[in-house]
Design a protein around this motif. Sequence first.
Motif, PDB file in Angstrom:
ATOM      1  N   ASN A 171       1.364  -1.146   0.016  1.00 45.93           N
ATOM      2  CA  ASN A 171      -0.207   0.176   0.087  1.00 45.93           C
ATOM      3  C   ASN A 171       0.484   1.362  -0.102  1.00 45.93           C
ATOM      4  N   ASP A 172       2.458   1.167  -0.264  1.00 46.67           N
ATOM      5  CA  ASP A 172       2.789   2.486  -0.461  1.00 46.67           C
ATOM      6  C   ASP A 172       2.960   3.133   1.090  1.00 46.67           C
ATOM      7  N   HIS A 173       2.663   2.571   2.227  1.00 44.21           N
ATOM      8  CA  HIS A 173       3.009   3.144   3.311  1.00 44.21           C
ATOM      9  C   HIS A 173       4.550   3.561   3.960  1.00 44.21           C
ATOM     10  N   ILE A 174       4.724   1.774   3.143  1.00 44.12           N
ATOM     11  CA  ILE A 174       6.292   1.998   3.271  1.00 44.12           C
ATOM     12  C   ILE A 174       7.002   1.956   1.640  1.00 44.12           C
ATOM     13  N   PRO A 175       7.460   3.124   1.245  1.00 47.94           N
ATOM     14  CA  PRO A 175       7.545   2.944   0.008  1.00 47.94           C
ATOM     15  C   PRO A 175       9.181   2.463  -0.650  1.00 47.94           C
ATOM     16  N   ILE A 176       9.993   2.295   0.509  1.00 49.04           N
ATOM     17  CA  ILE A 176      11.341   1.826  -0.375  1.00 49.04           C
ATOM     18  C   ILE A 176      11.707   0.821   0.673  1.00 49.04           C
ATOM     19  N   ALA A 177      12.355  -0.480   0.080  1.00 49.38           N
ATOM     20  CA  ALA A 177      12.777  -1.640   0.737  1.00 49.38           C
ATOM     21  C   ALA A 177      14.267  -0.478   1.577  1.00 49.38           C
ATOM     22  N   VAL A 178      15.103  -0.871   2.432  1.00 45.60           N
ATOM     23  CA  VAL A 178      15.916  -1.006   2.585  1.00 45.60           C
ATOM     24  C   VAL A 178      16.761  -1.684   3.458  1.00 45.60           C
ATOM     25  N   THR A 179      18.419  -2.955   3.707  1.00 42.73           N
ATOM     26  CA  THR A 179      18.829  -3.390   3.557  1.00 42.73           C
ATOM     27  C   THR A 179      19.918  -3.164   3.714  1.00 42.73           C
ATOM     28  N   LEU A 180      20.609  -3.678   5.119  1.00 43.18           N
ATOM     29  CA  LEU A 180      21.749  -3.396   5.316  1.00 43.18           C
ATOM     30  C   LEU A 180      22.871  -4.606   5.767  1.00 43.18           C
ATOM     31  N   TYR A 181      23.679  -4.607   4.637  1.00 42.93           N
ATOM     32  CA  TYR A 181      25.063  -5.701   4.952  1.00 42.93           C
ATOM     33  C   TYR A 181      26.340  -5.501   5.278  1.00 42.93           C
ATOM     34  N   GLY A 182      26.650  -5.810   5.840  1.00 48.40           N
ATOM     35  CA  GLY A 182      28.342  -5.641   5.471  1.00 48.40           C
ATOM     36  C   GLY A 182      29.060  -7.154   5.846  1.00 48.40           C
TER      37      GLY A 182
END
Lengths: 187, 303
Positions: free
Chosen positions: B125-136
């Motif tokens: 529903n685009d409440h959160i429009p993007i995905a963010v993932t952290l990698y190390g």
Amino acid sequence: MKKILFIVNLIAFIGAGECLAQGQLVSRNVLLSFFSSAPIEDIKAETKTGYSILDLQTNNIYFKVDIRSFKFRKGLMQEHFNENYMESDKYPYAEFKGKIKEPVDFSKDGTYDVTVIGDLLLHNVKQNYSAKAVLSIKNGNISGSSNFPVKLVDHNIKIPTLLIKNIAEVVQVTVNVTYENTLAKKM
Amino acid sequence: MAQQTDSVKTLDTLNTNLSSDIPVIATFKSGLIINGQSNETLHKSDLLVDIAHRFGDIGGANGGVHNFYGLDNSTDILISLKYGITDRFMIGAGRAKGAPNGVNTFQKELYYFSLKYRLLQQTENDHIPIAVTLYGNSVICGMEPLDLATSDANFQKFGERMSYTLQAIVARKFSRNFSLSLMPTYVRRNYVSYQDMNDLFALGAGARLKFSKRMAIVADYFHAFRTQESKDYYETAQDFKFYDALGVGLEIETGGHVFNLSFTNSTAILDTQYVPSTSSAWSKGQFRWGFNISRTFTLSKNK
């Protein structure tokens, strides 16, 4: 003037939250699950986020669920279910519009064996169903449950030949619904 | 009349709640786009066994028919295990052959471990429009120290064997057929060759375009922000040029399994090598076939 408007809005808001029209009940946590039993594996998935509306006067009953809300034990299965079988990005909802065949006195406590008939829209294909259901009424609280088979080919859901032993051609669907008792709250 | 609008309102709320915050799935089909990470992580209790391979140059001086278009050689091989601790958090460990280019990097025999965390999931529903993932990841070079003072393998202390990657993957599935990601990246190498950079920033971009029910094109690209000074030194003193890593692949879905046919100019598989040290160019035929053979095992018990 503003105050009056505010109060009017408030009343409307409270009303809206509870009932649709006179004699219509809502359930927001319909428990829907399905079970596929095939030689290689059994698959089960479940969701608690569907909703239902029951009209006490006309006996009309309506269900709607978001296909993408079904949870599986294996995350990968859930992905394949959505992407390859249900194509839920194209057809995100399943809907049932039907009627309880027998007359039911909703004000009287008891357990009633009924038949629900209606159309199920699944994977963009509408099919007519007739399913046995049990309604139970206790202190004005109405709940119901049913279990019926869905044939995948009826809804144009294709199983690749490679996976014919993993997925059943007929899937058993279970519905459990408890309606919010708005009548009791109003008293 | 008021009753009427109320019921419309109620239906609206019911319908909105029905699909509230359902996460978007399959922005990419696996944890890796080609060289770089995607925003995807493993599901809880899934174990992934992954063998990645990069062949030799298809064209150019080291390619052609006498090297069977690169298939006679392998520039890098990585064997790794990855495990989903939760649906959002996974760990990994592995060992790579390493792809030294013999000018700015001599490191091989690389052991690594990694962490990946899904910070935000895009919702339908685009409440959160993007995905963010952290990698190390942390990479340890296991080779014997090289007796070459200007190289990055003339180790004196253990700490000099370490290098690291830190990355944020910001992705969005724009439609059922198109996903895009940006990967701001930081590579830290504790020990580098003369005139190379210990701290290097890079920006990556990745995309997936599905063009038929079963097929998609995927690509990723990394540009490292190397200083002009460093580039000039390698070009004039060593006659050596750095290139951006570009991977392009074809994904074919075969009812559950995804077959991947990919090509890239970078020789290395680990981020700490292909981001700062890619020296082969598509334009010279120095690109290669790469593949991953991976298998997921679900270790959670029947419920």
